[in-house]
Write a protein that holds these residues in place. Structure first.
Motif, PDB file in Angstrom:
ATOM      1  N   ASP A 159     -26.156  -7.723 -18.980  1.00 16.89           N
ATOM      2  CA  ASP A 159     -24.489  -8.277 -20.238  1.00 16.89           C
ATOM      3  C   ASP A 159     -22.947  -8.217 -19.173  1.00 16.89           C
ATOM      4  OD1 ASP A 159     -25.151  -8.129 -22.392  1.00 16.89           O
ATOM      5  OD2 ASP A 159     -24.940  -6.161 -22.607  1.00 16.89           O
ATOM      6  N   LEU A 160     -23.459  -8.153 -17.741  1.00 12.95           N
ATOM      7  CA  LEU A 160     -21.852  -9.321 -16.580  1.00 12.95           C
ATOM      8  C   LEU A 160     -22.398 -10.649 -16.636  1.00 12.95           C
ATOM      9  CD1 LEU A 160     -19.643  -7.765 -15.911  1.00 12.95           C
ATOM     10  CD2 LEU A 160     -20.989  -7.243 -13.785  1.00 12.95           C
ATOM     11  N   GLY A 161     -23.559 -11.722 -16.421  1.00 12.62           N
ATOM     12  CA  GLY A 161     -23.912 -13.006 -15.901  1.00 12.62           C
ATOM     13  C   GLY A 161     -25.013 -13.771 -16.372  1.00 12.62           C
ATOM     14  N   TRP A 162     -23.832 -14.942 -17.108  1.00 17.22           N
ATOM     15  CA  TRP A 162     -25.082 -15.813 -17.219  1.00 17.22           C
ATOM     16  C   TRP A 162     -25.284 -16.877 -17.228  1.00 17.22           C
ATOM     17  CZ3 TRP A 162     -21.668 -12.141 -19.931  1.00 17.22           C
ATOM     18  CH2 TRP A 162     -21.684 -11.499 -20.296  1.00 17.22           C
TER      19      TRP A 162
ATOM     20  N   ARG B 199      -5.484  -8.840 -20.765  1.00 16.78           N
ATOM     21  CA  ARG B 199      -6.138  -7.077 -21.174  1.00 16.78           C
ATOM     22  C   ARG B 199      -7.416  -6.610 -20.506  1.00 16.78           C
ATOM     23  NH1 ARG B 199      -7.118  -6.779 -27.210  1.00 16.78           N
ATOM     24  NH2 ARG B 199      -7.287  -8.550 -26.447  1.00 16.78           N
ATOM     25  N   VAL B 200      -8.448  -7.379 -19.978  1.00 16.35           N
ATOM     26  CA  VAL B 200      -9.816  -6.955 -19.413  1.00 16.35           C
ATOM     27  C   VAL B 200      -9.748  -7.615 -17.979  1.00 16.35           C
ATOM     28  CG1 VAL B 200     -10.886  -5.097 -20.473  1.00 16.35           C
ATOM     29  CG2 VAL B 200     -11.119  -7.824 -21.086  1.00 16.35           C
ATOM     30  N   LEU B 201      -9.127  -7.596 -17.042  1.00 14.66           N
ATOM     31  CA  LEU B 201      -8.852  -8.805 -16.049  1.00 14.66           C
ATOM     32  C   LEU B 201      -9.830  -8.502 -15.460  1.00 14.66           C
ATOM     33  CD1 LEU B 201      -8.002 -11.340 -14.897  1.00 14.66           C
ATOM     34  CD2 LEU B 201      -6.231  -9.694 -13.991  1.00 14.66           C
ATOM     35  N   GLY B 202     -10.282  -7.417 -14.569  1.00 19.31           N
ATOM     36  CA  GLY B 202     -11.765  -6.841 -13.798  1.00 19.31           C
ATOM     37  C   GLY B 202     -12.936  -6.885 -15.055  1.00 19.31           C
ATOM     38  N   LEU B 203     -13.239  -7.092 -15.951  1.00 17.63           N
ATOM     39  CA  LEU B 203     -14.558  -7.463 -16.038  1.00 17.63           C
ATOM     40  C   LEU B 203     -14.809  -8.652 -16.398  1.00 17.63           C
ATOM     41  CD1 LEU B 203     -16.987  -6.355 -18.148  1.00 17.63           C
ATOM     42  CD2 LEU B 203     -15.323  -6.594 -19.574  1.00 17.63           C
TER      43      LEU B 203
ATOM     44  N   ILE C  27     -17.008 -13.652 -14.003  1.00 18.49           N
ATOM     45  CA  ILE C  27     -16.977 -15.230 -13.545  1.00 18.49           C
ATOM     46  C   ILE C  27     -18.184 -15.049 -12.041  1.00 18.49           C
ATOM     47  CG2 ILE C  27     -15.612 -15.932 -12.714  1.00 18.49           C
ATOM     48  CD1 ILE C  27     -12.706 -15.471 -13.841  1.00 18.49           C
ATOM     49  N   VAL C  28     -17.656 -13.782 -11.799  1.00 16.74           N
ATOM     50  CA  VAL C  28     -18.419 -14.165  -9.856  1.00 16.74           C
ATOM     51  C   VAL C  28     -19.633 -14.051 -10.142  1.00 16.74           C
ATOM     52  CG1 VAL C  28     -19.320 -12.981  -7.955  1.00 16.74           C
ATOM     53  CG2 VAL C  28     -16.840 -12.931  -9.064  1.00 16.74           C
ATOM     54  N   VAL C  29     -20.199 -12.534 -11.329  1.00 14.64           N
ATOM     55  CA  VAL C  29     -22.251 -12.735 -11.642  1.00 14.64           C
ATOM     56  C   VAL C  29     -22.208 -14.266 -11.853  1.00 14.64           C
ATOM     57  CG1 VAL C  29     -23.581 -11.480 -12.677  1.00 14.64           C
ATOM     58  CG2 VAL C  29     -22.234 -10.509 -11.886  1.00 14.64           C
ATOM     59  N   SER C  30     -21.434 -14.707 -13.237  1.00 14.27           N
ATOM     60  CA  SER C  30     -21.947 -16.081 -13.378  1.00 14.27           C
ATOM     61  C   SER C  30     -22.008 -16.909 -12.590  1.00 14.27           C
ATOM     62  CB  SER C  30     -21.660 -15.760 -14.986  1.00 14.27           C
ATOM     63  OG  SER C  30     -21.182 -14.899 -15.452  1.00 14.27           O
ATOM     64  N   THR C  31     -21.397 -17.157 -12.310  1.00 15.91           N
ATOM     65  CA  THR C  31     -21.509 -18.151 -10.780  1.00 15.91           C
ATOM     66  C   THR C  31     -22.260 -18.294 -10.176  1.00 15.91           C
ATOM     67  OG1 THR C  31     -18.633 -18.137 -11.223  1.00 15.91           O
ATOM     68  CG2 THR C  31     -20.103 -19.202  -9.326  1.00 15.91           C
TER      69      THR C  31
END
Length: 175
Positions: free
Chosen positions: A32-35, A140-144, A149-153
């Motif tokens: 649920d973090l990387g697309w 608001r949820v910049l960390g998430l 961004i990192v995982v999807s990249t």
């Protein structure tokens, strides 16, 4: 006749990238973090000599097509147009000492690993940053969001790297 053939090939590539993304790749999600934004391969692997106006139009149509399938209200289109706008700048930034040949395309086998990695990473991270920040609409949820961004990249870049290694020619085409 060469111009018509090139247009037909690019239209088929467009349909292939959108079709594969919509039917298969969009279902792949890492924790649920990387697309994987597989459709970006169409824009990133366009011939280097593609005019900027055509790149922007293709970027909008590509992003809009994905927006239609996912009802995302223009977020894909906005991020794709940004990528289409920044691509010539990045290509200029990474121009080899002898310049590009008229027949050059974005190809890891022709340009080398270092050039291709910088090109791909820079454009994919910029696309993903604008996409996820527009999708979120705030900080608001910049960390998430940074995690996405990192995982999807990484996921998108690795997928497009594999596509390059498997399906793009190792030798320069003679025209």
């Amino acid at each position: 006749m060469r111009g018509v053939g090139t247009i037909i090939v690019q239209l088929l590539r467009f349909a292939l990238y959108v079709g594969v993304h919509v039917l298969f790749v969009s279902k792949l999600v890492l924790f649920d973090l990387g697309w994987c934004f597989f459709y970006l391969g169409f824009l990133l692997f366009l011939p280097i000599s593609t005019p900027i106006v055509l790149q922007l139009v293709l970027s909008f149509v590509l992003g809009w097509s994905i927006d239609i399938f996912y009802d995302t209200g223009g977020v894909h289109a906005a991020a794709a147009v940004l990528l289409g706008y920044l691509r010539p700048w990045v290509l200029r930034l990474l121009t080899p000492r002898d310049g590009y040949d008229a027949s050059d395309s974005v190809n890891i086998h022709q340009m080398g690993w270092q050039w291709f990695t910088v090109y791909l990473s820079l454009l994919v991270v910029l696309h993903h940053a604008i996409f996820f920040l527009l999708e979120l609409g705030s900080f608001r949820v910049l960390g998430l969001t940074l995690g996405k961004i990192v995982v999807s990249t990484l996921f998108t870049s690795l997928t497009l790297l594999i596509i390059q290694l498997l399906f793009f020619p190792t030798k320069r085409s003679k025209r």
